[in-house]
Design a protein around this motif. Sequence first.
Motif, mmCIF file in Angstrom:
data_model
loop_
_atom_site.group_PDB
_atom_site.id
_atom_site.type_symbol
_atom_site.label_atom_id
_atom_site.label_comp_id
_atom_site.label_asym_id
_atom_site.label_seq_id
_atom_site.Cartn_x
_atom_site.Cartn_y
_atom_site.Cartn_z
ATOM 1 N N GLU A 225 -8.831 19.751 -11.308
ATOM 2 C CA GLU A 225 -7.630 19.002 -10.929
ATOM 3 C C GLU A 225 -7.764 17.499 -11.179
ATOM 4 O OE1 GLU A 225 -5.457 20.175 -7.154
ATOM 5 O OE2 GLU A 225 -7.382 21.164 -6.928
ATOM 6 N N TRP A 226 -9.001 17.002 -11.146
ATOM 7 C CA TRP A 226 -9.222 15.559 -11.247
ATOM 8 C C TRP A 226 -10.141 15.246 -12.420
ATOM 9 C CZ3 TRP A 226 -6.428 12.938 -7.633
ATOM 10 C CH2 TRP A 226 -6.021 13.662 -6.512
ATOM 11 N N GLN A 227 -9.824 14.137 -13.086
ATOM 12 C CA GLN A 227 -10.692 13.712 -14.187
ATOM 13 C C GLN A 227 -11.996 13.120 -13.636
ATOM 14 O OE1 GLN A 227 -8.317 11.134 -16.732
ATOM 15 N NE2 GLN A 227 -8.465 12.684 -18.319
ATOM 16 N N ASP A 228 -11.842 12.232 -12.633
ATOM 17 C CA ASP A 228 -13.019 11.616 -12.012
ATOM 18 C C ASP A 228 -13.386 12.390 -10.761
ATOM 19 O OD1 ASP A 228 -12.778 9.584 -13.871
ATOM 20 O OD2 ASP A 228 -11.440 8.423 -12.566
ATOM 21 N N GLU A 229 -14.631 12.283 -10.373
ATOM 22 C CA GLU A 229 -15.040 12.886 -9.102
ATOM 23 C C GLU A 229 -14.368 12.118 -7.972
ATOM 24 O OE1 GLU A 229 -19.282 12.813 -9.055
ATOM 25 O OE2 GLU A 229 -19.440 14.689 -10.147
ATOM 26 N N GLN A 230 -13.861 12.836 -6.991
ATOM 27 C CA GLN A 230 -13.108 12.203 -5.902
ATOM 28 C C GLN A 230 -13.940 12.022 -4.636
ATOM 29 O OE1 GLN A 230 -9.572 11.224 -6.283
ATOM 30 N NE2 GLN A 230 -10.424 11.403 -8.331
ATOM 31 N N TYR A 231 -15.228 12.313 -4.740
ATOM 32 C CA TYR A 231 -16.090 12.236 -3.547
ATOM 33 C C TYR A 231 -17.306 11.346 -3.821
ATOM 34 C CZ TYR A 231 -13.601 16.561 -2.358
ATOM 35 O OH TYR A 231 -12.644 17.503 -2.103
ATOM 36 N N LEU B 101 -21.151 10.579 -1.587
ATOM 37 C CA LEU B 101 -21.927 10.756 -0.362
ATOM 38 C C LEU B 101 -23.218 9.957 -0.434
ATOM 39 C CD1 LEU B 101 -24.637 12.829 -0.474
ATOM 40 C CD2 LEU B 101 -22.863 14.476 -0.906
ATOM 41 N N GLU B 102 -23.677 9.585 0.723
ATOM 42 C CA GLU B 102 -24.899 8.791 0.824
ATOM 43 C C GLU B 102 -25.652 9.300 2.054
ATOM 44 O OE1 GLU B 102 -24.415 4.420 -0.421
ATOM 45 O OE2 GLU B 102 -24.936 4.356 1.706
ATOM 46 N N ASN C 122 -19.727 6.434 -7.210
ATOM 47 C CA ASN C 122 -19.948 5.317 -6.275
ATOM 48 C C ASN C 122 -18.889 4.223 -6.362
ATOM 49 O OD1 ASN C 122 -20.679 4.119 -8.609
ATOM 50 N ND2 ASN C 122 -22.734 3.519 -7.969
ATOM 51 N N LYS C 123 -17.916 4.362 -7.262
ATOM 52 C CA LYS C 123 -16.869 3.321 -7.326
ATOM 53 C C LYS C 123 -15.925 3.388 -6.108
ATOM 54 C CE LYS C 123 -13.798 5.700 -10.529
ATOM 55 N NZ LYS C 123 -13.548 5.888 -11.927
ATOM 56 N N TRP C 124 -15.925 4.516 -5.425
ATOM 57 C CA TRP C 124 -15.071 4.639 -4.221
ATOM 58 C C TRP C 124 -15.693 3.945 -3.018
ATOM 59 C CZ3 TRP C 124 -11.535 5.601 -7.198
ATOM 60 C CH2 TRP C 124 -11.484 6.673 -8.069
#
Lengths: 176, 88
Positions: A94-100, A102-103, A124-126
Amino acid sequence: MNLIKNKRGDKIISVYWFAILIIVAGGVFGMVYIFYGTPYDIREIEANVLGNQIADCVSYAGKINTALISNGRTSPKIGESFLKMCHLNFKSDEWQDEQYYLEVKIYSLGDLNNSILNITAGDNKWLSSCALQTNRQIEKLAKCIKKSFYSIDNSNNQYIIKILTVVRKAEKNVKI
Amino acid sequence: MLRYKKIEKEAQIGETVSWIIATLIIIGILIIFILVSSLLSNSKIVRVGNVETDLKKTNLLTEKTSFAHQLTNYKNKDIIENVLKKND
């Protein structure tokens, strides 16, 4: 003469009724569009569920996963296989980029400033969304959830585990 | 005849004014309803605190922490609780 005047009045009244009908119908359409056009924002719950899944993977019944820390020693290559180990898949059609994102940071109780193990996965851009939302929630940015808990390894060494989960998916959860 | 015409005109004006007021009331009510639906649509954010889910019923992380405390006989419990409170 009077009859002609009355007929003209009737015509005006029926035009007026049509106008009112259109206004009311437009209003009802507007209300339905505004209410149902706004999607439910479930990202906070999603980030919580993701955080719980990671917590379950990192520590079970109070003991840290031996694949991460065993006898006080950290596993150096865990970063790459962490998602697989925790049965997580961030890739979606559904998405081109990863939408998640985590750290996971694990701190020894003796040194809470330097983490002994740092695991990151996802895009990590989110992460920048979290810094912008420290004081105020901005709906169009990604949702960030921070969790922390305490656990021990198989040699009873004590650790504090901090988990950060970020869920974006703004297009599906917020009216843009 | 003139008096009759004047009464008829006043009646027409009265009727027109009541129609205009009725229209304004209808539009006003519509605007109020649109604003209410807009406010309701803003509350469509599902938060853990608002929904009766397993997430709310049991705090998984508190359970994990208390398991670890039991395994270590509550060693350094106060220090750990303070650190966790600070992080929250």
